[in-house]
Scaffold this active site. Structure first.
Site, PDB file in Angstrom:
ATOM      1  N   ILE A  10       0.839  -1.202   0.000  1.00 22.96           N
ATOM      2  CA  ILE A  10       0.000   0.000   0.000  1.00 22.96           C
ATOM      3  C   ILE A  10       0.872   1.249   0.000  1.00 22.96           C
ATOM      4  O   ILE A  10       0.589   2.226  -0.698  1.00 22.96           O
ATOM      5  CB  ILE A  10      -0.947   0.000   1.209  1.00 22.96           C
ATOM      6  N   ASN A  52      -0.723   8.565  10.927  1.00 30.87           N
ATOM      7  CA  ASN A  52      -1.802   9.018  10.063  1.00 30.87           C
ATOM      8  C   ASN A  52      -2.956   8.040  10.261  1.00 30.87           C
ATOM      9  O   ASN A  52      -4.101   8.422  10.426  1.00 30.87           O
ATOM     10  CB  ASN A  52      -1.335   9.042   8.603  1.00 30.87           C
ATOM     11  N   SER A 110      -4.527   6.797  28.182  1.00 31.33           N
ATOM     12  CA  SER A 110      -3.472   7.789  28.336  1.00 31.33           C
ATOM     13  C   SER A 110      -3.822   8.862  29.356  1.00 31.33           C
ATOM     14  O   SER A 110      -2.931   9.475  29.935  1.00 31.33           O
ATOM     15  CB  SER A 110      -3.185   8.443  26.980  1.00 31.33           C
ATOM     16  N   ILE A 113       2.357   7.523  29.367  1.00 31.63           N
ATOM     17  CA  ILE A 113       1.891   7.587  27.986  1.00 31.63           C
ATOM     18  C   ILE A 113       1.633   9.050  27.651  1.00 31.63           C
ATOM     19  O   ILE A 113       0.841   9.718  28.300  1.00 31.63           O
ATOM     20  CB  ILE A 113       0.616   6.755  27.766  1.00 31.63           C
ATOM     21  N   GLU A 148       9.040  -0.154   6.268  1.00 29.40           N
ATOM     22  CA  GLU A 148      10.373   0.124   5.749  1.00 29.40           C
ATOM     23  C   GLU A 148      11.184   0.895   6.779  1.00 29.40           C
ATOM     24  O   GLU A 148      10.758   1.957   7.241  1.00 29.40           O
ATOM     25  CB  GLU A 148      10.291   0.930   4.453  1.00 29.40           C
TER      26      GLU A 148
END
Length: 299
Positions: A70, A200, A242, A248, A271
Site C-alpha cells: 500500500i 496518520n 493515556s 503515555i 520500511e
C-alpha cells in the site's frame, strides 16, 4: 457492476498464487468488470505499474498486499502532478494489514475487491519524512520497531500479526529506551522513549493501537510516546488509557521534528529509516482512496 471503469491491481508477488483471489477476479470479469493484474517482483515495480495505469486510463489502482505494498502504490500515486491521479483501492493480503484493518476494509476477498473498484473515493492525507520518504499509515520508533523488523519471516507467515507479539515477549531482555527530543505545534517533549508512534492511521505491528484517535483526513498526525516501564501497553493493545497513565504521552500536530543524540530507527509502513534528525509532516488530501462509508478513520 458492468458500468464501472477499468481498474489495475498491483499484486505483491507473494500472493501471485492465491487461488481464491484468482477466482474472485474471474467472477468479477464475468460480470463485465475490466481488471488488469500486474505482479511485483522487485523494488520500483509499483511505480512502473502506476505509470502504466495512467497510460491505460484506469480510474483505480488497487494495492494487493500488506502495508508495504500500500505504501509503494500510494507513494507512486501522489507523485502524479499532471491531471487527476487514479484513486487507490485496498486489497489486504499481507501479514498484518494494519492500515486496511483500521480503515474497515472487508476481509473477504470478493467484498474487498468490489469496494476497491466501486467504493466512494475520499480524499485522505499522507505523511512525508525528511522531504523524501512517505508513509500512509504510521511511523514507529523504539523497541516496537526493532521487533517488527527482526521478526522472522517464517514466524510471520505462520502466525500473522500475533508473531510480532510473540517475538516481542521473547526479546524483553533486550529492552532499552531511545533518548530523543520531539517538537511539534504547541508540543515539546524530551526524554527516554520505549515506543514512539506517529500516526496518520491508528495501528501498527500486527494490530497494536498506538494512535487510537488518529484520522486520515484531518490534516494532523497523532503522536503517542511510551516511557518508563510501559512497554506492555504497546504490545497488548494499550490496556491503560493515556489520560490516567503518566507514562503515555499524546500529541497532535501537522508536523513533528525529532532529534536524537544517537542513531535511531523508524519503521515507515514496514520500511526502516535510520538517522538522528527526522522532520515528519502531513500531506493533506494527498490522494483519493476508495473506503467504506462507515470508515472509522474518517472524521
Amino acid at each position: 457492476m458492468a458500468n464501472f471503469p477499468a481498474s489495475l491491481l498491483i499484486l505483491n508477488g507473494k500472493s501471485a498464487d492465491n487461488q481464491p483471489l484468482r477466482e474472485a477476479i474471474t467472477l468479477l470479469r464475468d460480470e463485465g468488470i475490466q481488471i488488469h493484474v500486474r505482479v511485483t517482483w522487485e523494488k520500483g515495480d509499483a511505480q512502473r505499474y502506476v505509470d502504466e495505469a495512467r497510460r491505460l486510463g484506469v480510474e483505480t489502482v488497487i494495492a494487493g498486499g500488506g502495508d508495504g505494498t500500500i505504501n509503494e502504490v500510494s507513494t507512486a500515486l501522489i507523485q502524479i502532478r499532471d491531471g487527476v491521479a487514479p484513486a487507490l483501492g485496498l486489497l489486504p493480503l499481507g501479514t498484518a494489514n494494519d492500515f486496511a484493518t483500521s480503515a474497515g476494509i472487508p476481509e473477504a476477498l470478493d467484498k474487498a475487491l468490489k469496494l476497491a473498484i466501486a467504493g466512494n473515493a475520499m480524499e485522505i492525507d499522507m505523511a512525508m519524512v525528511n522531504d523524501k520518504t512517505c508513509f500512509i499509515n504510521m511511523a514507529t520508533g523504539g523497541f516496537g520497531t526493532r521487533i517488527t523488523t527482526e521478526t522472522p519471516e517464517k514466524l510471520k507467515a505462520a502466525l500473522g500479526g500475533v508473531s510480532y507479539l510473540i517475538h516481542g515477549l521473547m526479546r524483553m531482555d533486550t529492552l532499552t529506551p531511545d533518548r530523543c527530543e520531539i517538537r511539534g505545534e504547541n508540543f515539546h517533549w524530551q526524554g527516554d522513549a520505549l515506543v514512539i508512534g506517529i500516526g496518520n492511521g491508528r495501528q501498527a505491528g500486527g494490530g497494536q493501537q498506538l494512535c487510537p484517535t488518529a484520522l486520515i483526513n484531518d490534516g494532523l498526525l497523532q503522536l503517542r510516546i511510551f516511557t518508563g516501564e510501559e512497554l506492555l501497553p504497546a504490545l497488548f493493545s494499550t490496556l491503560t488509557q493515556s489520560d490516567d497513565n503518566p507514562n503515555i504521552i499524546d500529541g497532535a500536530s501537522a508536523w513533528f521534528d525529532i532529534h536524537a543524540p544517537h542513531e535511531i530507527t523508524f519503521n515507515l509502513d514496514g520500511e526502516p529509516l535510520s538517522g538522528q534528525e527526522f522532520h515528519i509532516e502531513v500531506l493533506p488530501g494527498a490522494l483519493r482512496c476508495r473506503l467504506p462509508p462507515d470508515c472509522p478513520l474518517l472524521r
